[in-house]
Design an enzyme around this catalytic site. Structure first.
Site, short mmCIF file in Angstrom:
data_model
loop_
_atom_site.label_atom_id
_atom_site.label_comp_id
_atom_site.label_asym_id
_atom_site.label_seq_id
_atom_site.Cartn_x
_atom_site.Cartn_y
_atom_site.Cartn_z
N CYS A 2 0.86 -1.22 -0.06
CA CYS A 2 0.05 0.08 -0.08
C CYS A 2 0.95 1.27 0.14
O CYS A 2 0.53 2.06 -0.82
CB CYS A 2 -0.92 0.14 1.37
SG CYS A 2 -0.14 -0.62 2.98
N HIS A 58 -1.78 6.86 2.65
CA HIS A 58 -0.46 6.68 3.52
C HIS A 58 0.40 8.04 3.82
O HIS A 58 1.58 7.82 3.61
CB HIS A 58 0.02 5.46 3.12
CG HIS A 58 -0.43 4.34 3.96
ND1 HIS A 58 -0.04 4.12 5.25
CD2 HIS A 58 -0.98 3.13 3.36
CE1 HIS A 58 -0.57 2.98 5.43
NE2 HIS A 58 -1.03 2.21 4.57
#
Length: 481
Positions: free
Chosen positions: A58, A110
């Protein structure tokens, strides 16, 4: 003015799911999964069949989406949270400079620190959802997202234990609808819309779990090279979140049914946002892109979760529709080799905005219109520490495992499910040995200057330290790869 010669200031909706395999789409021929709204994006525009995550995890992929840089350039080649970065132009930052209202809603990119925008002028993320959920149902406990008893990386399953409108997928769409209703009408928008699905916990609303338990799901793919985990090989991991699995029949059925149910749920909720009545009239004024950060092995070859270079984890959807002025033919399907670094240059090309020198990716806009590309990569580098180094041209795939030096070679053109590892026949087949040697030399050239020391005396060296961050990121970028 875009490359098609048409003056435009379209809205942009970038939809990104989690753990979404490239074959998990109705329009990709899936035998049971229903994704009619995602399929509509492809039918009204284009679908890429060879779109890969260059680091199937991710954080690294989301940084690539923001910057247009390969993982080998921004330096994050594995899972490492808590890293702040600066000094690199971002897609939302450039769009904001050119008058776009840049907003992110849902599963975040993120960023670190979590509230740092990196070009987004406003964000509402899963942190906000978790707080909202606690506020909605304080009687249930302090962390209702995990109230069903399954966690971040588990293959165990439970239907969503609260009312459906409290599910993260519903909340994400609800927030998007509120933004569209209250946005600044004097500016076009760039909306990054992130879904946590189909990331575990596998807890779709009960209807979606029951649908795929009832209709059935395909069996996992098991290559003739794959070995089932033993108590010894799996013993070092938490059993319910192990990356190596050989599940009992009921557990495997439930896990796969819940996964498809989560994606079907996302698709149904997307209809609230993308429809011709009270949603986005996207054919008129909005570019819509759907992709994912990486896929999900889902039991294929006894693997679970992500990270590896096999198709289930590395190949992801890429769908795009745009206003007619952009000239993307309806229903166009392309096998051009592409990756997330291409997202930023593709959109900037469509909008006729200058490309930062920091970008590694190439514009896919010519291929999307059925034209010859200005630049076409010969192959793509895929890696994830500490597991593998991989090269693929979309027709063959070569994987080197740095821990012990193992090699694998797959003929994707004739064996797209990677059921047969051709390297096993290299000792007796001169043609296969030659193909292995060719790919090995290409990887040696690619890794020659890596500070980890993967190459010595023109040979690949196994057993070198291999962390998630390249110790020194070279300032020289091979823009053709």
């Amino acid at each position: 003015m875009g490359s098609s010669g048409k003056a435009t200031r379209p809205n942009i909706l970038l939809i990104h799911t989690e753990h979404h395999r490239g074959d998990a789409l109705g329009c990709a021929g899936h035998p049971v999964l229903l994704t009619p709204n995602m399929d509509t994006i492809a039918q009204q525009g284009a679908r890429l069949t060879r779109f890969y995550s260059a680091c199937p995890t991710c954080i690294a992929t989301r940084r690539t989406m923001l910057t247009g840089q390969d993982p080998q350039t921004h330096g994050l080649v594995g899972y490492q949270d808590g890293l702040e970065w600066d000094g690199v132009p971002t897609l939302p930052g450039i769009l904001r400079e050119h008058g776009y209202q840049t907003v992110h809603i849902g599963r975040d990119m993120h960023q670190y620190p979590p509230r740092k925008g990196y070009g987004f002028e406003w964000m509402e993320t899963m942190e906000d959802y978790r707080q909202w959920l606690r506020d909605q149902s304080p009687r249930h406990g302090i962390d209702e997202w995990f109230g069903g008893g399954v966690m971040h990386n588990d293959w165990t399953v439970h239907p969503w234990h609260l009312d459906e409108d409290l599910h993260a997928t519903n909340w994400t769409i609800e927030r998007a609808l509120r933004f569209v209703a209250k946005r600044d009408p004097s500016r076009p928008f760039f909306l990054s819309l992130g879904f946590i699905a189909a990331h575990p916990p596998f807890q779709p609303p009960a209807f979606y779990l029951e649908r795929y338990l009832r209709t059935g799901v395909p069996e996992p793919l098991i290559g003739d090279w794959a070995t089932a985990p033993t108590a010894e090989t799996a013993g070092s991991e938490d059993y319910v979140s192990s990356h190596l699995i050989d599940l009992p029949t009921e557990a495997m059925l439930s896990m796969r049914a819940a996964y498809y149910g989560l994606l079907n749920h996302v698709d149904d909720q997307l209809r609230r946002l993308i429809n011709p009545i009270n949603g986005l009239r996207h054919r008129a004024d909005t570019i819509i892109i759907l992709t994912s950060d990486h896929g999900e092995m889902l039991g294929d070859h006894y693997r679970f979760r992500k990270s590896v270079a096999y198709e289930g984890a590395a190949c992801v959807p890429f769908l795009i529709s745009a206003p007619p002025a952009f000239g993307i033919p309806r229903g166009h399907v392309s096998d051009v080799l592409a990756t997330h670094a291409d997202l930023m240059p593709t959109l900037l090309d469509m909008l006729d905005l200058s490309m930062p020198a920091s970008v590694d990716g190439v514009s896919l806009y010519p291929q999307l219109r059925g034209m010859a590309p200005a630049t076409r990569r010969p192959w793509l580098h895929i890696e994830h520490s500490p597991h593998h180094q991989c090269l693929t041209d979309g027709r063959e795939k070569y994987i080197w495992w740095p821990a012990d030096g193992r090699e694998q070679l797959f003929d994707l053109a004739h064996d797209p499910r990677e059921l047969h590892d051709l390297s096993r026949g290299a000792a007796v087949d001169a043609h296969i040995a030659g193909r292995l040697a060719l790919w090995r030399e290409r990887l040696i050239d690619r890794l020659r200057d890596r500070p980890e020391g993967f190459v010595r005396a023109d040979r690949l060296v196994p057993g070198r330290p291999y962390g998630p961050v390249i110790p020194t990121v070279s300032s020289q970028k091979d823009r053709g790869l």
